[in-house]
Design a protein around this motif. Structure first.
Motif, short mmCIF file in Angstrom:
data_model
loop_
_atom_site.label_atom_id
_atom_site.label_comp_id
_atom_site.label_asym_id
_atom_site.label_seq_id
_atom_site.Cartn_x
_atom_site.Cartn_y
_atom_site.Cartn_z
N THR A 85 0.82 -1.22 0.00
CA THR A 85 0.00 0.00 0.00
C THR A 85 0.85 1.27 0.00
O THR A 85 0.39 2.31 -0.44
CB THR A 85 -0.98 0.03 1.19
OG1 THR A 85 -0.24 0.03 2.41
CG2 THR A 85 -1.92 -1.17 1.14
N ALA A 86 2.08 1.18 0.46
CA ALA A 86 2.96 2.36 0.53
C ALA A 86 3.29 2.94 -0.84
O ALA A 86 3.60 4.12 -0.95
CB ALA A 86 4.25 2.01 1.27
N VAL A 87 3.21 2.12 -1.90
CA VAL A 87 3.62 2.59 -3.23
C VAL A 87 2.52 2.47 -4.29
O VAL A 87 2.76 2.77 -5.46
CB VAL A 87 4.90 1.87 -3.70
CG1 VAL A 87 6.08 2.21 -2.80
CG2 VAL A 87 4.69 0.37 -3.80
N LEU A 88 1.33 2.07 -3.91
CA LEU A 88 0.28 1.84 -4.90
C LEU A 88 -0.12 3.07 -5.70
O LEU A 88 -0.59 2.95 -6.83
CB LEU A 88 -0.97 1.26 -4.22
CG LEU A 88 -0.88 -0.18 -3.78
CD1 LEU A 88 -2.17 -0.59 -3.07
CD2 LEU A 88 -0.59 -1.11 -4.96
N ASP A 89 0.05 4.26 -5.16
CA ASP A 89 -0.33 5.48 -5.87
C ASP A 89 0.69 5.90 -6.93
O ASP A 89 0.44 6.86 -7.66
CB ASP A 89 -0.53 6.64 -4.89
CG ASP A 89 -1.82 6.48 -4.10
OD1 ASP A 89 -2.81 6.00 -4.66
OD2 ASP A 89 -1.83 6.85 -2.91
N THR A 90 1.80 5.23 -7.04
CA THR A 90 2.83 5.59 -8.02
C THR A 90 2.30 5.36 -9.42
O THR A 90 1.74 4.30 -9.73
CB THR A 90 4.11 4.76 -7.79
OG1 THR A 90 4.51 4.88 -6.42
CG2 THR A 90 5.23 5.23 -8.69
#
Length: 125
Positions: A85-90
């Motif tokens: 979830t820490a990088v899903l918005d990339t």
């Protein structure tokens, strides 16, 4: 062959919303391994997130067998490994690999789609 998932359907909780579909290796959903490599490419259609998730130990032979993968909601894979979830918005294109020393995903070179297509086409002859 029926797959026996590590988390039954009724055990999936809402962790993330609105990402759409992704592809994931059975090493995660069936074998229970953590995500150790993930990449995002431009989506193919409106429900596609572009995300692909791997345990990182899949051999080329394993990865070339479509029966070893399935399409899921990104939320399902977040249930298997919430660290994603820490990088899903990339935004695409991007890739991340797990770094044991920092216990985080760090940027990695995304796959080259042209090289992958050439490899696929070469295997068809």
């Amino acid at each position: 062959m029926t797959k026996k998932f590590r988390i039954p359907g009724h055990g999936i909780k809402d962790i993330v919303r609105g990402f759409g579909a992704c592809m994931a290796s059975d090493r995660i959903t069936v074998d229970g391994m953590k995500v150790r490599w993930m990449y995002r490419e431009a989506p193919d259609h409106d429900v596609d997130s572009g995300w692909h998730f791997f345990a990182g130990d899949e051999t080329e032979e394993y990865a070339n067998d479509p029966d070893n993968f399935a399409i899921y909601e990104v939320n399902t894979i977040a249930n298997y490994d919430p660290t994603i979830t820490a990088v899903l918005d990339t935004q695409a294109p991007c890739a991340f690999e797990w770094d044991e020393s920092t216990q985080r995903f760090i940027p990695a070179p995304p796959p080259d789609p042209e090289a992958e297509e050439a490899k696929f086409l070469a295997g068809r002859h």
